[in-house]
Every structure is written in structure tokens, then in C-alpha cells.
Design a protein around this motif. Structure first.
Motif, mmCIF file in Angstrom:
data_model
loop_
_atom_site.group_PDB
_atom_site.id
_atom_site.type_symbol
_atom_site.label_atom_id
_atom_site.label_comp_id
_atom_site.label_asym_id
_atom_site.label_seq_id
_atom_site.Cartn_x
_atom_site.Cartn_y
_atom_site.Cartn_z
ATOM 1 N N ARG A 84 0.855 -1.181 0.000
ATOM 2 C CA ARG A 84 0.000 0.000 0.000
ATOM 3 C C ARG A 84 0.894 1.236 0.000
ATOM 4 O O ARG A 84 1.494 1.570 1.025
ATOM 5 C CB ARG A 84 -0.911 0.025 1.234
ATOM 6 C CG ARG A 84 -1.877 -1.135 1.336
ATOM 7 C CD ARG A 84 -2.751 -0.985 2.572
ATOM 8 N NE ARG A 84 -3.693 0.135 2.431
ATOM 9 C CZ ARG A 84 -3.611 1.285 3.074
ATOM 10 N NH1 ARG A 84 -2.617 1.508 3.911
ATOM 11 N NH2 ARG A 84 -4.531 2.220 2.898
ATOM 12 N N ALA A 85 0.984 1.915 -1.113
ATOM 13 C CA ALA A 85 1.784 3.132 -1.200
ATOM 14 C C ALA A 85 0.865 4.332 -0.987
ATOM 15 O O ALA A 85 0.342 4.913 -1.943
ATOM 16 C CB ALA A 85 2.492 3.215 -2.541
ATOM 17 N N VAL A 86 0.662 4.694 0.270
ATOM 18 C CA VAL A 86 -0.209 5.826 0.582
ATOM 19 C C VAL A 86 0.445 7.122 0.109
ATOM 20 O O VAL A 86 -0.225 8.049 -0.347
ATOM 21 C CB VAL A 86 -0.496 5.896 2.089
ATOM 22 C CG1 VAL A 86 -1.435 7.059 2.419
ATOM 23 C CG2 VAL A 86 -1.103 4.575 2.579
ATOM 24 N N GLN A 87 1.768 7.182 0.233
ATOM 25 C CA GLN A 87 2.535 8.318 -0.273
ATOM 26 C C GLN A 87 3.714 7.809 -1.087
ATOM 27 O O GLN A 87 4.177 6.680 -0.879
ATOM 28 C CB GLN A 87 3.051 9.189 0.878
ATOM 29 C CG GLN A 87 2.027 10.115 1.487
ATOM 30 C CD GLN A 87 2.674 11.108 2.445
ATOM 31 O OE1 GLN A 87 3.775 10.903 2.949
ATOM 32 N NE2 GLN A 87 1.983 12.195 2.700
ATOM 33 N N LYS A 88 4.232 8.659 -1.981
ATOM 34 C CA LYS A 88 5.435 8.326 -2.733
ATOM 35 C C LYS A 88 6.385 9.515 -2.722
ATOM 36 O O LYS A 88 5.961 10.668 -2.706
ATOM 37 C CB LYS A 88 5.100 7.931 -4.175
ATOM 38 C CG LYS A 88 4.491 6.535 -4.317
ATOM 39 C CD LYS A 88 4.441 6.115 -5.775
ATOM 40 C CE LYS A 88 3.943 4.689 -5.910
ATOM 41 N NZ LYS A 88 3.953 4.222 -7.320
ATOM 42 N N ARG A 89 7.680 9.218 -2.678
ATOM 43 C CA ARG A 89 8.707 10.238 -2.726
ATOM 44 C C ARG A 89 9.760 9.828 -3.744
ATOM 45 O O ARG A 89 10.036 8.643 -3.939
ATOM 46 C CB ARG A 89 9.370 10.398 -1.345
ATOM 47 C CG ARG A 89 8.443 10.944 -0.265
ATOM 48 C CD ARG A 89 8.200 12.432 -0.439
ATOM 49 N NE ARG A 89 7.441 12.983 0.687
ATOM 50 C CZ ARG A 89 6.126 12.971 0.789
ATOM 51 N NH1 ARG A 89 5.414 12.418 -0.187
ATOM 52 N NH2 ARG A 89 5.521 13.481 1.835
ATOM 53 N N LYS A 90 10.370 10.795 -4.387
ATOM 54 C CA LYS A 90 11.408 10.509 -5.370
ATOM 55 C C LYS A 90 12.778 10.318 -4.720
ATOM 56 O O LYS A 90 13.686 9.762 -5.342
ATOM 57 C CB LYS A 90 11.480 11.639 -6.399
ATOM 58 C CG LYS A 90 10.244 11.739 -7.290
ATOM 59 C CD LYS A 90 10.411 12.833 -8.328
ATOM 60 C CE LYS A 90 9.176 12.916 -9.243
ATOM 61 N NZ LYS A 90 9.319 13.986 -10.251
ATOM 62 N N SER A 91 12.944 10.788 -3.488
ATOM 63 C CA SER A 91 14.226 10.654 -2.814
ATOM 64 C C SER A 91 14.472 9.208 -2.408
ATOM 65 O O SER A 91 13.589 8.357 -2.512
ATOM 66 C CB SER A 91 14.267 11.567 -1.588
ATOM 67 O OG SER A 91 13.183 11.278 -0.713
ATOM 68 N N PHE A 92 15.681 8.936 -1.908
ATOM 69 C CA PHE A 92 16.059 7.577 -1.562
ATOM 70 C C PHE A 92 15.615 7.219 -0.140
ATOM 71 O O PHE A 92 15.184 8.079 0.632
ATOM 72 C CB PHE A 92 17.568 7.398 -1.729
ATOM 73 C CG PHE A 92 18.018 7.551 -3.158
ATOM 74 C CD1 PHE A 92 17.653 6.620 -4.111
ATOM 75 C CD2 PHE A 92 18.800 8.636 -3.540
ATOM 76 C CE1 PHE A 92 18.054 6.758 -5.436
ATOM 77 C CE2 PHE A 92 19.208 8.785 -4.858
ATOM 78 C CZ PHE A 92 18.836 7.831 -5.812
ATOM 79 N N SER A 93 15.774 5.947 0.204
ATOM 80 C CA SER A 93 15.143 5.397 1.402
ATOM 81 C C SER A 93 16.076 5.195 2.587
ATOM 82 O O SER A 93 15.665 5.349 3.738
ATOM 83 C CB SER A 93 14.484 4.050 1.048
ATOM 84 O OG SER A 93 13.797 3.502 2.137
ATOM 85 N N PHE A 94 17.323 4.830 2.365
ATOM 86 C CA PHE A 94 18.239 4.441 3.447
ATOM 87 C C PHE A 94 19.237 5.557 3.738
ATOM 88 O O PHE A 94 19.986 5.947 2.847
ATOM 89 C CB PHE A 94 18.996 3.176 3.044
ATOM 90 C CG PHE A 94 19.908 2.646 4.104
ATOM 91 C CD1 PHE A 94 19.439 1.797 5.078
ATOM 92 C CD2 PHE A 94 21.251 2.990 4.114
ATOM 93 C CE1 PHE A 94 20.289 1.296 6.058
ATOM 94 C CE2 PHE A 94 22.107 2.498 5.088
ATOM 95 C CZ PHE A 94 21.612 1.648 6.047
ATOM 96 N N ILE A 95 19.208 6.095 4.948
ATOM 97 C CA ILE A 95 18.424 5.722 6.123
ATOM 98 C C ILE A 95 17.236 6.676 6.276
ATOM 99 O O ILE A 95 17.180 7.688 5.582
ATOM 100 C CB ILE A 95 19.267 5.760 7.403
ATOM 101 C CG1 ILE A 95 19.969 7.107 7.516
ATOM 102 C CG2 ILE A 95 20.289 4.641 7.413
ATOM 103 C CD1 ILE A 95 20.848 7.294 8.753
#
Length: 204
Positions: A98-109
Motif C-alpha cells: 500500500r503506497a499511501v505516499q510516494k517520494r522521489k528521494s532515496f530510502s536508506f536511512i
């Protein structure tokens, strides 16, 4: 080993993210916004001024601002170094999360995890001797960071490593705090190291 950890991270994410439902989306969207936590920290700052005196409390506030700035900027540097895709941008997870929101930036950390834990740990170490229930402050990074999993923006591994990084940054800032504290409040060092929960350090 790394592949196994990454697979486990994805599996745990899919499970936790899948616990969500549309009825709770608005709640977690509210939780994930830093601005909405201001009333809680206003209370903590009020208690800090009451217990520490205004000069000492101002020092703490300035260092918290510096801590957030340094943690946030270095977290972005780590993200751009590892370049791990956010769950919502991973084609392997598109149909099972479930992708309630999406961002173009990276995830870690996770910046939310590192910043919130850094502030919580820093304030806990300073204010615990003065405020009896200061441990409850750790509910903030726990709930705050879980909102990122719920919304589909971070893996659990991003959160856990963000917590560790936040504690590291806070520990370094505590060294600076103790140096400045002893420099600006030399006559009160004994009281600051051995305070009580019942009386304020100073009425300044």
C-alpha cells in the motif's frame, strides 16, 4: 548474508505495511508531519525552562537545533550514497504493498527515524534527572517512524539504522553539551550532575 537481510527487510515491510487500511490513512498522514508534534515539545521546553533556568534551557534549545541540522544533512548524504529505492518505487513491491505516499528521494536511512531519535535521546539524557517520566519521549520516534512504514516510504531496516544513527549523533552532541555546560555554568556543575526531580536547578 546481505541478500538474506534485504529479503527479510522487504518481507517484514510488506507485513507491517499490509496491516494498514484506508480508514486509518488520514490518522497516519497526520502523525507523519513534524508540525503536528509541536504541542508536545512545547510542553517539554516549558518544563526544561522551569527545571534548568532560562540560560541553561536556551543552551539546550540551541544544541537541539544544531543536532537536527547536522543529523538531517548527514542523513541526506547517506541516502544519496547508498541510493536505496523507497518501497513505493521498487517494481518488485508495486503490486503487493500500500503506497499511501510516494517520494522521489532515496530510502536508506530514514530521516524521520534519525532526527526523531537524535532529539529524543539527547533530551532524555539531559532532562531525565529533572523530569520523572521523561522515558515516554521515546514513544515519539517509535510512532513517528512507524508512520513511514505504514505510508510505504521506508523499510524497517531504514528505521532501525536511522535510530542507531540518531543515537550516535545525539551522543556526539552530548559531548559538546557537557563541555559548554561546564564552561558556562561552572559553579553549578555538582548540581547539574546530581539534580533532584523535585526542585529546579535555578530560578534564573
Amino acid at each position: 548474508m546481505l541478500d538474506w537481510l534485504l529479503e527479510l527487510d522487504r518481507d517484514v515491510f510488506v507485513y507491517l505495511n499490509g496491516l494498514g487500511s484506508e480508514g486509518w490513512d488520514s490518522f497516519w498522514l497526520f502523525i507523519t508531519k513534524q508540525f503536528n508534534w509541536i504541542p508536545i515539545f512545547a510542553i517539554i521546553l516549558y518544563l526544561a525552562f522551569k527545571r534548568l533556568g532560562w540560560k541553561h534551557a536556551v543552551l539546550v534549545i540551541v544544541l537541539v537545533a544544531l543536532l537536527i541540522t547536522l543529523t538531517d544533512q548527514t542523513t541526506n548524504l547517506i541516502k544519496n550514497t547508498f541510493q536505496r529505492l523507497r518501497p513505493g518505487n521498487d517494481p518488485l513491491l508495486t503490486d503487493i504493498m500500500r503506497a499511501v505516499q510516494k517520494r522521489k528521494s532515496f530510502s536508506f536511512i530514514s530521516g524521520h527515524a534519525s532526527n526523531s531519535m537524535a532529539v529524543a535521546y539527547f533530551l532524555y539524557r539531559i532532562l531525565k534527572p529533572y523530569l520523572k517520566y521523561m522515558g515516554f519521549i521515546f514513544l515519539w520516534p517509535l510512532i513517528f517512524a512507524y508512520s513511514r512504514i505504514y505510508l510505504g516510504l521506508h523499510y524497517p531496516g531504514d528505521i532501525l539504522m536511522g535510530y542507531l544513527y540518531g543515537i550516535l549523533m545525539a551522543s556526539l552532541m552530548l559531548l559538546l553539551y557537557r563541555y559548554l555546560r561546564d564552561k558556562f555554568f561552572p559553579m553549578e556543575r555538582e548540581y547539574l550532575d546530581h539534580p533532584t526531580n523535585s526542585e529546579p536547578i535555578s530560578d534564573r
